[in-house]
Design a protein around this motif. Sequence first.
Motif, PDB file in Angstrom:
ATOM      1  N   ALA A  99      43.043  65.166  29.823  1.00 31.49           N
ATOM      2  CA  ALA A  99      42.725  63.458  29.861  1.00 31.49           C
ATOM      3  C   ALA A  99      41.691  63.504  29.619  1.00 31.49           C
ATOM      4  N   PHE A 100      41.256  61.862  29.360  1.00 32.44           N
ATOM      5  CA  PHE A 100      40.443  61.024  29.386  1.00 32.44           C
ATOM      6  C   PHE A 100      40.820  59.686  29.483  1.00 32.44           C
ATOM      7  N   GLY A 101      39.867  58.730  29.942  1.00 26.92           N
ATOM      8  CA  GLY A 101      39.918  57.270  29.635  1.00 26.92           C
ATOM      9  C   GLY A 101      39.542  56.750  30.581  1.00 26.92           C
ATOM     10  N   GLY A 102      40.005  55.303  30.822  1.00 28.88           N
ATOM     11  CA  GLY A 102      38.807  54.105  31.522  1.00 28.88           C
ATOM     12  C   GLY A 102      40.247  54.011  32.746  1.00 28.88           C
ATOM     13  N   THR A 103      38.964  53.336  33.575  1.00 26.86           N
ATOM     14  CA  THR A 103      39.877  52.622  35.135  1.00 26.86           C
ATOM     15  C   THR A 103      38.517  51.273  35.573  1.00 26.86           C
ATOM     16  N   TYR A 104      39.737  50.489  35.666  1.00 23.17           N
ATOM     17  CA  TYR A 104      39.380  49.161  36.261  1.00 23.17           C
ATOM     18  C   TYR A 104      39.504  48.997  37.597  1.00 23.17           C
ATOM     19  N   VAL A 105      38.629  48.630  38.526  1.00 26.21           N
ATOM     20  CA  VAL A 105      39.117  48.679  39.997  1.00 26.21           C
ATOM     21  C   VAL A 105      38.560  47.149  40.605  1.00 26.21           C
ATOM     22  N   HIS A 106      39.536  46.160  41.090  1.00 23.35           N
ATOM     23  CA  HIS A 106      38.807  45.265  42.015  1.00 23.35           C
ATOM     24  C   HIS A 106      38.959  45.345  43.180  1.00 23.35           C
ATOM     25  N   ASN A 107      37.857  45.179  44.013  1.00 24.12           N
ATOM     26  CA  ASN A 107      38.243  45.364  45.656  1.00 24.12           C
ATOM     27  C   ASN A 107      37.797  44.590  46.241  1.00 24.12           C
ATOM     28  N   SER A 108      38.655  43.624  46.865  1.00 26.84           N
ATOM     29  CA  SER A 108      38.506  42.956  48.080  1.00 26.84           C
ATOM     30  C   SER A 108      37.515  42.859  50.060  1.00 26.84           C
ATOM     31  N   PRO A 109      37.475  42.356  50.383  1.00 24.21           N
ATOM     32  CA  PRO A 109      36.251  42.314  51.842  1.00 24.21           C
ATOM     33  C   PRO A 109      38.023  42.859  52.314  1.00 24.21           C
ATOM     34  N   TYR A 110      38.233  43.749  53.189  1.00 22.36           N
ATOM     35  CA  TYR A 110      38.817  44.659  54.055  1.00 22.36           C
ATOM     36  C   TYR A 110      38.737  45.218  55.352  1.00 22.36           C
ATOM     37  N   GLY A 111      39.664  45.132  55.915  1.00 26.57           N
ATOM     38  CA  GLY A 111      39.590  46.154  57.056  1.00 26.57           C
ATOM     39  C   GLY A 111      38.642  46.037  58.180  1.00 26.57           C
ATOM     40  N   PRO A 112      38.415  47.298  59.028  1.00 24.87           N
ATOM     41  CA  PRO A 112      36.786  47.111  60.450  1.00 24.87           C
ATOM     42  C   PRO A 112      35.085  46.725  59.593  1.00 24.87           C
ATOM     43  N   PHE A 113      35.810  46.743  58.012  1.00 21.51           N
ATOM     44  CA  PHE A 113      34.175  47.416  57.404  1.00 21.51           C
ATOM     45  C   PHE A 113      34.310  46.777  56.145  1.00 21.51           C
ATOM     46  N   PRO A 114      34.323  45.236  56.521  1.00 24.29           N
ATOM     47  CA  PRO A 114      34.905  44.748  55.238  1.00 24.29           C
ATOM     48  C   PRO A 114      33.499  44.762  53.887  1.00 24.29           C
ATOM     49  N   ALA A 115      33.211  44.498  53.071  1.00 21.67           N
ATOM     50  CA  ALA A 115      31.794  43.830  52.223  1.00 21.67           C
ATOM     51  C   ALA A 115      32.119  42.723  51.911  1.00 21.67           C
ATOM     52  N   ARG A 116      30.753  41.910  51.913  1.00 24.66           N
ATOM     53  CA  ARG A 116      30.848  40.726  51.812  1.00 24.66           C
ATOM     54  C   ARG A 116      31.644  39.809  51.170  1.00 24.66           C
ATOM     55  N   VAL A 117      31.705  39.875  49.650  1.00 20.77           N
ATOM     56  CA  VAL A 117      32.798  39.503  48.673  1.00 20.77           C
ATOM     57  C   VAL A 117      32.879  40.567  48.483  1.00 20.77           C
ATOM     58  N   ALA A 118      33.977  39.992  47.419  1.00 17.70           N
ATOM     59  CA  ALA A 118      34.776  40.650  46.356  1.00 17.70           C
ATOM     60  C   ALA A 118      33.954  41.207  45.408  1.00 17.70           C
ATOM     61  N   PHE A 119      34.183  42.565  44.865  1.00 17.09           N
ATOM     62  CA  PHE A 119      33.071  43.176  44.118  1.00 17.09           C
ATOM     63  C   PHE A 119      34.450  44.269  42.778  1.00 17.09           C
ATOM     64  N   ASP A 120      33.976  44.156  41.173  1.00 18.31           N
ATOM     65  CA  ASP A 120      34.629  44.767  40.484  1.00 18.31           C
ATOM     66  C   ASP A 120      33.784  46.661  40.573  1.00 18.31           C
ATOM     67  N   GLU A 121      34.752  47.562  39.583  1.00 17.85           N
ATOM     68  CA  GLU A 121      33.556  48.966  39.646  1.00 17.85           C
ATOM     69  C   GLU A 121      34.461  49.417  38.022  1.00 17.85           C
ATOM     70  N   TYR A 122      33.913  49.780  37.099  1.00 15.40           N
ATOM     71  CA  TYR A 122      34.585  50.659  36.480  1.00 15.40           C
ATOM     72  C   TYR A 122      34.319  51.587  36.037  1.00 15.40           C
ATOM     73  N   ARG A 123      34.740  52.931  35.816  1.00 17.05           N
ATOM     74  CA  ARG A 123      35.425  54.279  35.372  1.00 17.05           C
ATOM     75  C   ARG A 123      35.355  54.805  34.058  1.00 17.05           C
ATOM     76  N   ALA A 124      34.863  55.692  34.221  1.00 15.81           N
ATOM     77  CA  ALA A 124      35.329  56.634  32.607  1.00 15.81           C
ATOM     78  C   ALA A 124      35.499  58.215  33.644  1.00 15.81           C
ATOM     79  N   TRP A 125      36.640  58.668  33.200  1.00 17.36           N
ATOM     80  CA  TRP A 125      37.060  59.753  33.674  1.00 17.36           C
ATOM     81  C   TRP A 125      37.702  61.019  32.535  1.00 17.36           C
ATOM     82  N   GLU A 126      37.491  61.999  33.160  1.00 16.41           N
ATOM     83  CA  GLU A 126      38.306  63.167  32.453  1.00 16.41           C
ATOM     84  C   GLU A 126      38.593  64.034  33.089  1.00 16.41           C
TER      85      GLU A 126
END
Length: 246
Positions: free
Chosen positions: A78-105
Motif C-alpha cells: 500500500a501507499f498513500g498520504g496522511t494529514y495530522v493536526h497536533n494540539s498542545p497537550y500533556g506535560p511537554f506541550p508545543a507552544r501552538v498547534a501545528f500540522d504535519e503531512y506524510r507520504a508513506w509506503e
Amino acid sequence: MALAPLALAPLAHAQTTDRVVRSQANAWLVASADLWATPEWGLQTELMYERSDFGAAPQQIEYRLGVQRMLHGGARLAFGGTYVHNSPYGPFPARVAFDEYRAWEQATVDQRVGVVSLSHRYRLEQRWIERPVLGATGQSIGHDASYTMRARYQLKGTVPITPAARAQSLYASGSEEVFLGLGPHTPLNLLDQNRLTLGLGVRWSPAVRSELGYMNQVILRADGRQVEQNHTLVLTLGFTRAAPRR
C-alpha cells in the motif's frame, strides 16, 4: 513481545542521565476501513481522534488514505498520504498547534501459528512538519517546515476466545510497534516511539469488528531529554468491504 525492551531502555537510561519522564492518561478513537474494488486493488483509510487528559483536552487528529494491492499468498502492498493536526497537550506541550503531512509506503504479511493469527506490518514515512514561527508578541509570522523520515514495524497477534464461525465471535489481541527515525534530520534519539497494546475484540460480522484495549505509549521527544510514558484507552472500529464477485 521481543521488542518490549526497546520501550523500557530509555526509561532505565533516564535514571543515569538528565532525561525527564512524565506520564498521562489519554483516550483514542480509531476508525479504519479496507474497501476492495477488485480482488487485487482497493482503498485503505483510517481516522484517529486522540484526546489527552483521558479525553478532556485535544491531542491529535490524524487522517490516512491509501491505495492497496493484494499479492499472491495474501501479502499486501500500500501507499498513500496522511494529514495530522497536533494540539498542545500533556506535560511537554508545543507552544501552538501545528500540522504535519506524510507520504508513506507499507507492506503487510499475515502468518498463522496454531490458533494465533499474526500480522507483520512494515511502514516507511516521509514527514513534512509545519511549525509556526512566532514573533516577539507571540503572533504567528510564518511557518518553519522540516523534513524527516521514519520507519515503523508492528507485530500484531489475535487469538479466538469463541469459535470464529459463530456470530459475534470474541477474540483477544496484542500488538507491539516500534518507530525509528531515519535520514540526516533524525533527532538525537534513534528510537522515536514505542506502542504496546492489549485488548479484546468482537467480530460482529465478516465485515465489522470492534476492539477495546489499553496502550502503553513511550515517546522520546526530539531534544533527547523529554520522555512521555502515556497510558491510553483505545477504541477501534474496523470495516472491511470484500471485493465484489465477478
